[in-house]
Scaffold this motif. Structure first.
Motif, PDB file in Angstrom:
ATOM      1  N   TYR A 124       0.872  -1.182   0.000  1.00  0.00           N
ATOM      2  CA  TYR A 124       0.000   0.000   0.000  1.00  0.00           C
ATOM      3  C   TYR A 124       0.907   1.229   0.000  1.00  0.00           C
ATOM      4  O   TYR A 124       1.762   1.358   0.885  1.00  0.00           O
ATOM      5  CB  TYR A 124      -0.894   0.009   1.236  1.00  0.00           C
ATOM      6  CG  TYR A 124      -1.891  -1.135   1.277  1.00  0.00           C
ATOM      7  CD1 TYR A 124      -3.242  -0.909   1.041  1.00  0.00           C
ATOM      8  CD2 TYR A 124      -1.475  -2.441   1.539  1.00  0.00           C
ATOM      9  CE1 TYR A 124      -4.155  -1.955   1.067  1.00  0.00           C
ATOM     10  CE2 TYR A 124      -2.369  -3.493   1.565  1.00  0.00           C
ATOM     11  CZ  TYR A 124      -3.713  -3.245   1.333  1.00  0.00           C
ATOM     12  OH  TYR A 124      -4.602  -4.298   1.352  1.00  0.00           O
ATOM     13  N   TYR A 125       0.719   2.125  -0.973  1.00  0.00           N
ATOM     14  CA  TYR A 125       1.579   3.295  -1.111  1.00  0.00           C
ATOM     15  C   TYR A 125       0.801   4.571  -0.793  1.00  0.00           C
ATOM     16  O   TYR A 125      -0.259   4.829  -1.374  1.00  0.00           O
ATOM     17  CB  TYR A 125       2.144   3.375  -2.534  1.00  0.00           C
ATOM     18  CG  TYR A 125       3.091   2.242  -2.863  1.00  0.00           C
ATOM     19  CD1 TYR A 125       4.451   2.337  -2.584  1.00  0.00           C
ATOM     20  CD2 TYR A 125       2.620   1.062  -3.440  1.00  0.00           C
ATOM     21  CE1 TYR A 125       5.314   1.292  -2.879  1.00  0.00           C
ATOM     22  CE2 TYR A 125       3.481   0.012  -3.729  1.00  0.00           C
ATOM     23  CZ  TYR A 125       4.826   0.128  -3.448  1.00  0.00           C
ATOM     24  OH  TYR A 125       5.687  -0.911  -3.731  1.00  0.00           O
ATOM     25  N   VAL A 126       1.334   5.333   0.148  1.00  0.00           N
ATOM     26  CA  VAL A 126       0.730   6.600   0.556  1.00  0.00           C
ATOM     27  C   VAL A 126       1.692   7.713   0.167  1.00  0.00           C
ATOM     28  O   VAL A 126       2.794   7.828   0.719  1.00  0.00           O
ATOM     29  CB  VAL A 126       0.471   6.616   2.079  1.00  0.00           C
ATOM     30  CG1 VAL A 126      -0.104   7.968   2.513  1.00  0.00           C
ATOM     31  CG2 VAL A 126      -0.458   5.477   2.486  1.00  0.00           C
ATOM     32  N   ILE A 127       1.296   8.539  -0.793  1.00  0.00           N
ATOM     33  CA  ILE A 127       2.174   9.581  -1.331  1.00  0.00           C
ATOM     34  C   ILE A 127       1.772  10.937  -0.755  1.00  0.00           C
ATOM     35  O   ILE A 127       0.758  11.519  -1.142  1.00  0.00           O
ATOM     36  CB  ILE A 127       2.123   9.596  -2.867  1.00  0.00           C
ATOM     37  CG1 ILE A 127       2.528   8.214  -3.415  1.00  0.00           C
ATOM     38  CG2 ILE A 127       3.044  10.675  -3.421  1.00  0.00           C
ATOM     39  CD1 ILE A 127       2.354   8.079  -4.922  1.00  0.00           C
ATOM     40  N   VAL A 128       2.580  11.412   0.189  1.00  0.00           N
ATOM     41  CA  VAL A 128       2.298  12.681   0.880  1.00  0.00           C
ATOM     42  C   VAL A 128       3.614  13.454   1.035  1.00  0.00           C
ATOM     43  O   VAL A 128       4.029  13.783   2.158  1.00  0.00           O
ATOM     44  CB  VAL A 128       1.614  12.443   2.252  1.00  0.00           C
ATOM     45  CG1 VAL A 128       0.156  12.056   2.084  1.00  0.00           C
ATOM     46  CG2 VAL A 128       2.355  11.354   3.055  1.00  0.00           C
ATOM     47  N   THR A 129       4.267  13.747  -0.064  1.00  0.00           N
ATOM     48  CA  THR A 129       5.564  14.440  -0.001  1.00  0.00           C
ATOM     49  C   THR A 129       5.353  15.943   0.159  1.00  0.00           C
ATOM     50  O   THR A 129       4.232  16.431   0.226  1.00  0.00           O
ATOM     51  CB  THR A 129       6.396  14.173  -1.270  1.00  0.00           C
ATOM     52  OG1 THR A 129       5.870  14.941  -2.355  1.00  0.00           O
ATOM     53  CG2 THR A 129       6.384  12.698  -1.639  1.00  0.00           C
ATOM     54  N   ARG A 130       6.467  16.686   0.167  1.00  0.00           N
ATOM     55  CA  ARG A 130       6.375  18.120   0.424  1.00  0.00           C
ATOM     56  C   ARG A 130       6.063  18.944  -0.825  1.00  0.00           C
ATOM     57  O   ARG A 130       5.835  20.146  -0.735  1.00  0.00           O
ATOM     58  CB  ARG A 130       7.682  18.623   1.032  1.00  0.00           C
ATOM     59  CG  ARG A 130       8.857  18.731   0.055  1.00  0.00           C
ATOM     60  CD  ARG A 130      10.066  19.279   0.783  1.00  0.00           C
ATOM     61  NE  ARG A 130      11.152  19.656  -0.093  1.00  0.00           N
ATOM     62  CZ  ARG A 130      12.108  18.865  -0.513  1.00  0.00           C
ATOM     63  NH1 ARG A 130      12.064  17.581  -0.179  1.00  0.00           N
ATOM     64  NH2 ARG A 130      13.095  19.305  -1.276  1.00  0.00           N
ATOM     65  N   GLY A 131       6.059  18.316  -1.993  1.00  0.00           N
ATOM     66  CA  GLY A 131       5.835  19.102  -3.197  1.00  0.00           C
ATOM     67  C   GLY A 131       5.191  18.289  -4.299  1.00  0.00           C
ATOM     68  O   GLY A 131       5.353  17.061  -4.378  1.00  0.00           O
TER      69      GLY A 131
END
Length: 313
Positions: A124-131
Motif C-alpha cells: 500500500y503506497y501513501v504519497i504525501v511528499t512536500r511538493g
C-alpha cells in the motif's frame, strides 16, 4: 498436530515473499499432517480431504514523505498492524527520532528508493511528499509495479493536472482510475490527524474488498508461548457466522488466548474445548451450528455454520 517450527519457518518466509501456501490433510491415516507448497504445486487443485490456504504476512505500507500527515498516518497504520516503511530525502524528516514506530526508514531520493527497493505485489503506497513534483515522481514509480493501493495527496485541481499529464504520457484510463487521489475518504478532514484518519479508513476499505488470510502477529506470539496448548482454526463457514475461513486462535491450558475467531459464544465454546483438548492424534474437527433451531445451546441465533480445526501444539 500443529508444528511450532513450521509456523516459525512461515514467519521467516514472509521476510522474502508475500504469501505461503499451506496444506493440511483432514482425513485418513495422515490426518493432521501439514506441508508448505511451492507456487507450482499451489496451482494444482487440492485433493479431496485436504484443507489448503494461502497465508499472507503483515501487509506493507510505504509512506512517501515525512511531514505532518506522515506522523499521524504511521501511528495509525501501525495500530492496524501494517509493516510501515517511511522514505524522505531530508535527514531531519527521515530519522528514528521522528518516526520511532516505523519498521524501516529510508533517507534518500525518491527515484533511488523506488529503483533499489521492492516491496512485493501487495503493498500500500501513501504519497504525501512536500511538493507536487515529488508526489508525481513517486506516483509514476508506483504505477510501474504491482500494488494493492496507491493514494496521492493534493487538491482536486492539482490532481486533475496530474491525471491529464499521465494521459499525455500514455497511461490508460483503467490505470489512472485505480489511483486514490485526492487521497482518503471524503469526511471533511482538515487537520493532519483528520486527513490521516481519512487515509487509514480508505486503506481499510480497500483492503477488505479482497480479504486475505493474514498470519497475525498475535498468533506468532502465541506459538512462542511455552504454555500454549491448542491452535484453533476456522476451516469452513457459511451464513452469518463469525470471522472467516482461516481465522486462528491460540489457547493455553489456563484459558489465556492469542488472536480471535470472532468472539461471542462460539469462541467461548471453542476455548473450553481447546483448554481440555487431549485427542491422542493431536487433531480433531468440530462443527458449530448457529441455525435458529440449534443456536440456543450456544446462546446465539444468527444463522450459519462454522467448522473448526483443533490442533495440539
Amino acid at each position: 498436530m500443529a508444528d511450532r517450527k513450521m509456523y516459525q519457518n512461515i514467519a521467516e518466509c514472509f521476510q522474502k515473499q508475500d504469501e505461503v501456501i499451506l496444506e493440511t490433510i483432514l482425513e485418513g491415516p495422515h490426518a493432521g499432517e501439514k506441508r508448505m507448497l511451492s507456487r507450482e504445486e499451489g496451482n494444482c487443485l487440492p485433493e479431496n480431504g485436504v484443507y489448503r490456504e494461502v497465508l499472507y504476512g503483515k501487509p506493507k505500507a510505504v509512506v512517501c514523505g515525512g511531514g505532518h500527515v506522515s506522523l499521524s498516518i504511521v501511528q495509525l497504520l501501525k495500530m492496524l498492524e501494517f509493516r510501515v516503511i517511511v522514505v524522505d530525502e531530508r535527514p531531519e524528516f527521515a530519522n528514528r527520532e521522528r518516526f520511532p514506530q516505523a519498521d524501516e526508514i529510508f533517507c534518500m531520493e525518491f527515484t533511488d528508493f523506488f529503483r533499489e527497493n521492492d516491496f512485493g505485489n501487495h503493498a500500500y503506497y501513501v504519497i504525501v511528499t512536500r511538493g507536487h513534483q515529488y508526489d508525481y515522481s513517486c506516483l509514476k514509480a508506483v504505477l510501474e509495479r504491482e500494488r494493492d493501493y496507491v493514494g496521492m495527496i493534493g487538491s482536486r485541481s492539482k490532481v486533475a493536472l496530474s491525471f491529464e499529464k499521465l494521459r499525455k504520457e500514455g497511461y490508460a484510463e483503467e490505470v489512472i482510475g485505480r489511483i486514490h487521489s485526492p487521497i482518503g475518504l471524503a469526511i471533511g478532514a482538515k487537520t493532519p490527524t483528520e486527513i490521516s484518519v481519512s487515509i487509514a479508513a480508505e486503506i481499510i476499505q480497500e483492503k477488505n474488498r479482497h480479504p486475505r488470510n493474514t498470519l497475525e502477529a498475535s498468533i506468532l506470539e502465541g506459538i512462542q508461548d511455552e504454555d500454549a496448548h491448542t491452535m484453533v482454526t476456522v476451516i469452513e463457514k457459511s451464513g452469518s457466522s463469525p470471522r472467516g475461513e482461516g481465522t486462528r486462535m491460540i489457547v493455553c491450558k489456563d484459558g489465556k488466548i492469542y488472536g480471535t475467531i470472532g468472539g461471542g459464544s462460539v469462541e467461548y465454546a471453542a476455548i473450553q474445548e481447546a483448554k481440555a483438548f487431549d485427542d491422542p492424534s493431536g487433531f480433531a474437527i468440530k462443527e458449530y451450528d448457529l441455525s435458529n433451531s440449534k443456536a440456543a445451546t450456544l446462546g446465539m441465533v444468527c444463522g450459519g455454520q462454522v467448522k473448526v480445526l483443533f490442533e495440539k501444539l
